[in-house]
Design a protein around this motif. Structure first.
Motif, PDB file in Angstrom:
ATOM      1  N   GLN A  28       0.456  -1.125 -14.290  1.00 36.19           N
ATOM      2  CA  GLN A  28       1.062  -0.052 -13.891  1.00 36.19           C
ATOM      3  C   GLN A  28       1.743  -0.508 -12.435  1.00 36.19           C
ATOM      4  N   LYS A  29       0.885  -1.147 -11.733  1.00 32.69           N
ATOM      5  CA  LYS A  29       1.228  -1.540 -10.194  1.00 32.69           C
ATOM      6  C   LYS A  29       2.181  -2.761 -10.362  1.00 32.69           C
ATOM      7  N   GLY A  38       0.304   1.974  -3.879  1.00 28.82           N
ATOM      8  CA  GLY A  38      -1.126   2.156  -3.506  1.00 28.82           C
ATOM      9  C   GLY A  38      -1.843   2.949  -4.367  1.00 28.82           C
ATOM     10  N   ASP A  39      -0.855   4.108  -5.092  1.00 24.77           N
ATOM     11  CA  ASP A  39      -1.567   4.994  -6.087  1.00 24.77           C
ATOM     12  C   ASP A  39      -1.610   4.574  -7.381  1.00 24.77           C
ATOM     13  N   LEU A  40      -1.178   3.261  -7.701  1.00 29.91           N
ATOM     14  CA  LEU A  40      -1.102   2.649  -8.851  1.00 29.91           C
ATOM     15  C   LEU A  40      -2.237   1.582  -9.439  1.00 29.91           C
ATOM     16  N   ALA A  41      -2.473   0.983 -10.491  1.00 33.05           N
ATOM     17  CA  ALA A  41      -3.494  -0.050 -10.396  1.00 33.05           C
ATOM     18  C   ALA A  41      -3.089  -0.789 -11.682  1.00 33.05           C
ATOM     19  N   ALA A  96       0.617  -1.262  -0.176  1.00 32.85           N
ATOM     20  CA  ALA A  96       0.127   0.025  -0.107  1.00 32.85           C
ATOM     21  C   ALA A  96       0.947   1.025   0.029  1.00 32.85           C
ATOM     22  N   GLN A  97       1.906   1.192   0.746  1.00 34.51           N
ATOM     23  CA  GLN A  97       2.776   2.574   0.716  1.00 34.51           C
ATOM     24  C   GLN A  97       3.434   2.740  -0.300  1.00 34.51           C
ATOM     25  N   ASN A  98       4.080   1.513  -1.052  1.00 34.11           N
ATOM     26  CA  ASN A  98       4.808   1.928  -2.139  1.00 34.11           C
ATOM     27  C   ASN A  98       4.155   1.861  -3.706  1.00 34.11           C
ATOM     28  N   SER A 134      -1.589  -6.900  -3.180  1.00 34.48           N
ATOM     29  CA  SER A 134      -2.203  -5.663  -3.978  1.00 34.48           C
ATOM     30  C   SER A 134      -3.541  -6.234  -4.440  1.00 34.48           C
TER      31      SER A 134
END
Length: 258
Positions: A129-130, A123-126, A119-121, A180
């Protein structure tokens, strides 16, 4: 692309003559086995289907106390390739049943312990891309050091020591992807650029309704890889298992592009 495989294995066996092997190229979409031959001296073979119907496992009853094996194959590889970053993640409630086990923690991929890190590293991707970010993070966080791990090393231990081999890189990718909520499985493969030459391992992630290969070691591309088997982690698809101790005499794995 045609990949030529040549494996030679000699092992001194213990008291039990049974050996379980997972070394043959799988017959599957994206690769065609043009020819293969497995020779094991003084052995009686029994074949069973692999987990999920991918590949076969071989039980060999070996007389004489020594495994002398040669496996040769020519495989035409044509895996479809799409850039990871372009792929979308499937909604959890749309995932097919056969991939659900690839969302859960396993013996060597304790994904439940990596949720905060993921989540920290990432979490802003999907989606893809994640996964691309996870691949690059694992590649940068670990050093490839032959002999730095063993058959009992888990993703948690690999994270702590910061080094490993292909097995450990694949476990880390699987653990972080599952943390994730993206299904991931461990895949044994043959790759032509593996150094030192050996059996190789990568991860596969489920995106947009299919499996896509991820090699955080950077040694191979999916266009060159020959798949052997897939499972939750290395415990499912070790290239050789014995019921008593076995000692390696010699082993060579040659993978060449023709």
């Amino acid at each position: 692309m045609t990949v030529e495989i040549d494996v030679n294995m000699q092992y001194a066996l213990g008291d039990d003559p049974m050996v379980r092997l997972t070394i043959e190229a799988a017959h599957m979409a994206g690769q065609t086995v043009l020819h293969d031959q497995l020779d094991i001296e003084n052995a009686t073979l029994t074949r069973v289907d692999g987990e999920g119907g991918l590949g076969q496992r071989i039980w060999a009853r070996v007389d004489g106390g020594q495994l002398n094996l040669r496996y040769r194959a020519s495989v035409e590889v044509a895996h479809p390739h799409r850039p990871l970053a372009s792929l979308r993640a499937d909604l959890l409630h749309h995932l097919p049943g056969h991939v659900m086990a690839s969302l859960r923690p396993s013996r060597f991929c304790q994904s439940d312990l990596f949720r905060d890190l993921a989540a920290q590293n990432f979490g802003d991707l999907a989606g893809g891309q994640k996964i691309a970010a996870i691949r690059d993070w694992v590649s940068g966080a670990l050093r490839y050091v032959p002999g730095s791990s063993n058959a009992e090393t888990s993703a948690v231990e690999t994270f702590a020591i910061g080094e490993g081999v292909c097995r450990d890189y694949a476990h880390m990718v699987c653990a972080l992807a599952r943390a994730s909520n993206i299904p991931a499985r461990y895949v044994s493969v043959y790759g032509p650029d593996v150094n030192p030459p050996d059996f190789h391992a990568v991860a596969q992630v489920w995106l947009e309704g299919g499996w896509h290969m991820v090699d955080a070691t950077g040694m191979s591309s999916d266009a060159e890889l020959v798949v052997i088997a897939a499972g939750r982690d290395a415990s499912d698809i070790a290239f050789m298992e014995t019921l008593s101790m076995a000692e390696m005499i010699s082993q060579t794995v040659s993978v060449q592009i023709r």
